[in-house]
Enzyme design. Structure first.
Site, PDB file in Angstrom:
ATOM      1  N   THR A 141       0.876  -1.021  -0.067  1.00 44.76           N
ATOM      2  CA  THR A 141      -0.118  -0.071  -0.044  1.00 44.76           C
ATOM      3  C   THR A 141       0.893   1.344   0.024  1.00 44.76           C
ATOM      4  OG1 THR A 141      -0.432   0.388   2.459  1.00 44.76           O
ATOM      5  CG2 THR A 141      -1.486  -1.201   1.333  1.00 44.76           C
TER       6      THR A 141
ATOM      7  N   GLY B  51       7.984   7.720  -2.343  1.00 47.92           N
ATOM      8  CA  GLY B  51       8.701   7.436  -1.220  1.00 47.92           C
ATOM      9  C   GLY B  51       9.155   5.940  -0.925  1.00 47.92           C
ATOM     10  N   ILE B  52       8.932   5.547   0.314  1.00 49.33           N
ATOM     11  CA  ILE B  52       9.425   3.916   0.589  1.00 49.33           C
ATOM     12  C   ILE B  52       8.729   3.182  -0.165  1.00 49.33           C
ATOM     13  CG2 ILE B  52       9.668   2.650   2.676  1.00 49.33           C
ATOM     14  CD1 ILE B  52       9.475   5.126   4.424  1.00 49.33           C
TER      15      ILE B  52
ATOM     16  N   TYR C 129      -1.025  12.465  13.426  1.00 49.73           N
ATOM     17  CA  TYR C 129      -0.209  11.520  12.960  1.00 49.73           C
ATOM     18  C   TYR C 129       0.443  10.360  14.230  1.00 49.73           C
ATOM     19  CZ  TYR C 129       3.722   9.375  10.495  1.00 49.73           C
ATOM     20  OH  TYR C 129       4.578   8.441  10.013  1.00 49.73           O
TER      21      TYR C 129
HETATM   22  N1  LIG Z   1       9.051   9.924   5.807  1.00 50.80           N
HETATM   23  C1  LIG Z   1       9.126   9.443   7.089  1.00 50.80           C
HETATM   24  O1  LIG Z   1      10.217  10.021   7.983  1.00 50.80           O
HETATM   25  C2  LIG Z   1       8.768   8.151   7.855  1.00 50.80           C
HETATM   26  C3  LIG Z   1       9.098   7.783   9.192  1.00 50.80           C
HETATM   27  C4  LIG Z   1       8.616   6.910   9.846  1.00 50.80           C
HETATM   28  C5  LIG Z   1       7.496   6.184   9.165  1.00 50.80           C
HETATM   29  N2  LIG Z   1       6.951   6.460   7.943  1.00 50.80           N
HETATM   30  C6  LIG Z   1       5.992   5.823   7.211  1.00 50.80           C
HETATM   31  O2  LIG Z   1       6.279   5.378   6.267  1.00 50.80           O
HETATM   32  C7  LIG Z   1       5.308   5.378   5.219  1.00 50.80           C
HETATM   33  C8  LIG Z   1       5.536   5.775   4.001  1.00 50.80           C
HETATM   34  O3  LIG Z   1       5.755   7.153   4.071  1.00 50.80           O
HETATM   35  P1  LIG Z   1       6.748   8.040   3.069  1.00 50.80           P
HETATM   36  O4  LIG Z   1       7.804   8.669   3.968  1.00 50.80           O
HETATM   37  O5  LIG Z   1       7.183   6.974   1.773  1.00 50.80           O
HETATM   38  O6  LIG Z   1       5.878   8.937   2.492  1.00 50.80           O
HETATM   39  P2  LIG Z   1       5.232   9.508   0.863  1.00 50.80           P
HETATM   40  O7  LIG Z   1       6.566   9.544   0.245  1.00 50.80           O
HETATM   41  O8  LIG Z   1       4.400  10.574   1.161  1.00 50.80           O
HETATM   42  O9  LIG Z   1       4.348   8.219   0.553  1.00 50.80           O
HETATM   43  C9  LIG Z   1       3.160   7.908   1.021  1.00 50.80           C
HETATM   44  C10 LIG Z   1       2.651   6.907   0.234  1.00 50.80           C
HETATM   45  O10 LIG Z   1       1.336   6.681   0.793  1.00 50.80           O
HETATM   46  C11 LIG Z   1       0.304   6.966  -0.288  1.00 50.80           C
HETATM   47  N3  LIG Z   1      -0.909   7.374   0.141  1.00 50.80           N
HETATM   48  C12 LIG Z   1      -0.931   8.539   0.870  1.00 50.80           C
HETATM   49  N4  LIG Z   1      -2.500   8.927   1.002  1.00 50.80           N
HETATM   50  C13 LIG Z   1      -3.359   7.818   0.734  1.00 50.80           C
HETATM   51  C14 LIG Z   1      -4.479   7.276   0.598  1.00 50.80           C
HETATM   52  N5  LIG Z   1      -5.311   8.207   1.107  1.00 50.80           N
HETATM   53  N6  LIG Z   1      -4.815   6.397  -0.158  1.00 50.80           N
HETATM   54  C15 LIG Z   1      -3.879   5.451  -0.725  1.00 50.80           C
HETATM   55  N7  LIG Z   1      -2.564   5.841  -0.533  1.00 50.80           N
HETATM   56  C16 LIG Z   1      -2.212   6.828  -0.014  1.00 50.80           C
HETATM   57  C17 LIG Z   1       0.801   8.052  -1.250  1.00 50.80           C
HETATM   58  O11 LIG Z   1       0.477   7.820  -2.560  1.00 50.80           O
HETATM   59  P3  LIG Z   1      -0.642   8.654  -3.266  1.00 50.80           P
HETATM   60  O12 LIG Z   1      -0.394  10.044  -2.884  1.00 50.80           O
HETATM   61  O13 LIG Z   1      -0.588   8.662  -4.527  1.00 50.80           O
HETATM   62  O14 LIG Z   1      -1.980   8.328  -2.801  1.00 50.80           O
HETATM   63  C18 LIG Z   1       2.597   7.370  -1.199  1.00 50.80           C
HETATM   64  O15 LIG Z   1       2.598   6.258  -2.035  1.00 50.80           O
HETATM   65  C19 LIG Z   1       3.911   5.906   5.920  1.00 50.80           C
HETATM   66  O16 LIG Z   1       3.214   4.876   6.559  1.00 50.80           O
HETATM   67  C20 LIG Z   1       4.707   6.686   7.107  1.00 50.80           C
HETATM   68  O17 LIG Z   1       3.798   6.921   8.398  1.00 50.80           O
HETATM   69  C21 LIG Z   1       7.614   7.599   7.397  1.00 50.80           C
END
Ligand SMILES: NC(=O)c1ccc[n+]([C@@H]2O[C@H](COP(=O)([O-])OP(=O)(O)OC[C@H]3O[C@@H](n4cnc5c(N)ncnc54)[C@H](OP(=O)(O)O)[C@@H]3O)[C@@H](O)[C@H]2O)c1
Length: 280
Positions: free
Chosen positions: A32, A37-38, A175
């Site tokens: 998902t 990003g990740i 968050y």
């Molecule tokens: N970056 C950090 O510092 C960090 C730290 C700890 C944990 N995390 C966790 O890592 C995970 C990935 O985050 P990331 O840093 O890679 O952020 P990101 O680059 O913003 O990616 C988030 C992903 O979630 C998808 N998404 C967001 N809202 C959505 C929705 N309503 N329905 C379906 N898909 C949705 C986005 O795609 P679309 O916009 O195309 O929907 C995107 O593919 C998250 O769970 C976050 O909480 C991140």
């Protein structure tokens, strides 16, 4: 200097690609939030293996671009575009998944909000939206896929944040509460899933350099893990099937969070007062 700090705080893990391929050969993996990003990075890394990747996210064009770029890789990539915080679209995705036999679910889609409580007084929807995506959607997805995961002796991996294990931080209520909610839910369900043969893992990630942290000014100079490293830690969980990945300093952070809980609140108070001079 920041590079040295990052390499100390977040040492790289070396992935045994042969072992990873062995684990994933011909398997079906749902990611998902696979568009940025990740999740996007993970898709790139796993595309080197002969497996089926099912990506879901809102941005259809970005998903299609990823599929296009990786079309010559061994993995087959399937796309589903949906807003997982919309229950109807989540149900459609769950229906779509019924034609596959899913082996691994990587719950990675997430939404973060950094906003003071005072600026949230008329924004209850922020809390509903984060809970919908970060908590209710993965719970519902889990319920739908648990029978398949039991049949396939599958693996559920949650992408969480190390903050849920540490002292809470001002401005991050929406968050952190939603990430903590799903973390707690999964920890409650873990034993029940394990006795049915489903492996459960959580990646408690620190700050990762993705678009998620871009709007937060305070993070611009903070040490971050790269998205490649974050994806590597998730791959390592697939290989060793451990219950969790946490940065090596997490336990010290947890001890400090308990010992200095009140001092931390006082520190945040004085930071916030200095920062805003009384404004919110
Ligand atoms: N970056 C950090 O510092 C960090 C730290 C700890 C944990 N995390 C966790 O890592 C995970 C990935 O985050 P990331 O840093 O890679 O952020 P990101 O680059 O913003 O990616 C988030 C992903 O979630 C998808 N998404 C967001 N809202 C959505 C929705 N309503 N329905 C379906 N898909 C949705 C986005 O795609 P679309 O916009 O195309 O929907 C995107 O593919 C998250 O769970 C976050 O909480 C991140």
């Amino acid at each position: 200097m920041i590079g040295i700090i990052e390499s100390i705080l977040f040492p790289r893990v070396k992935i045994n690609k042969a072992l990873l391929a062995d684990k994933l050969q011909k398997k079906t993996i749902v990611i998902t939030g696979g568009s940025f990003g990740i999740g996007e990075q993970l898709c790139c890394q796993l595309s080197e293996i002969d497996c089926h990747l099912i990506l879901v996210a809102r941005t259809k064009e970005k998903l299609q671009q990823i599929q296009q770029e990786l079309q010559n890789k061994p993995a087959t990539i399937h796309l589903f575009s949906a807003d997982l915080s919309d229950e109807l679209q989540l149900d459609q995705f769950i229906l779509y998944l019924q034609k596959y036999t899913v082996d691994i679910v990587i719950n990675n889609a997430g939404k973060s909000i950094c906003r003071s409580t005072m600026k949230s007084l008329d924004r209850f929807h922020d809390f509903q939206r984060t809970m919908q995506l970060n908590y209710f959607a993965p719970v519902k997805l889990c319920f739908a896929l648990i029978p398949q995961l039991i049949n396939n002796k599958g693996h559920f991996i949650n992408v969480s944040a190390v903050n849920v294990l540490l002292a809470p931080t001002a401005y991050w209520a929406a968050y952190q509460a939603s990430k903590a909610a799903f973390d707690q839910w999964l920890r409650c369900a873990e034993a029940e899933l394990l006795i049915k043969g489903v492996t459960v893992s959580t990646a408690y990630l620190p700050l990762v350099k993705t678009r998620m942290i871009e709007p937060t000014q305070a993070y611009q100079y903070a040490p971050t893990m790269s998205r490649e490293q974050a994806a590597d830690h998730i791959c390592q969980l697939i290989i060793d099937q451990k219950a969790s990945y946490k940065p090596w300093w997490t336990l010290s952070g947890q001890l400090l969070s308990i010992l200095f809980a009140r001092s931390w609140v006082k520190l945040m108070q004085s930071y916030l007062k200095n920062k805003s001079n009384g404004r919110d």
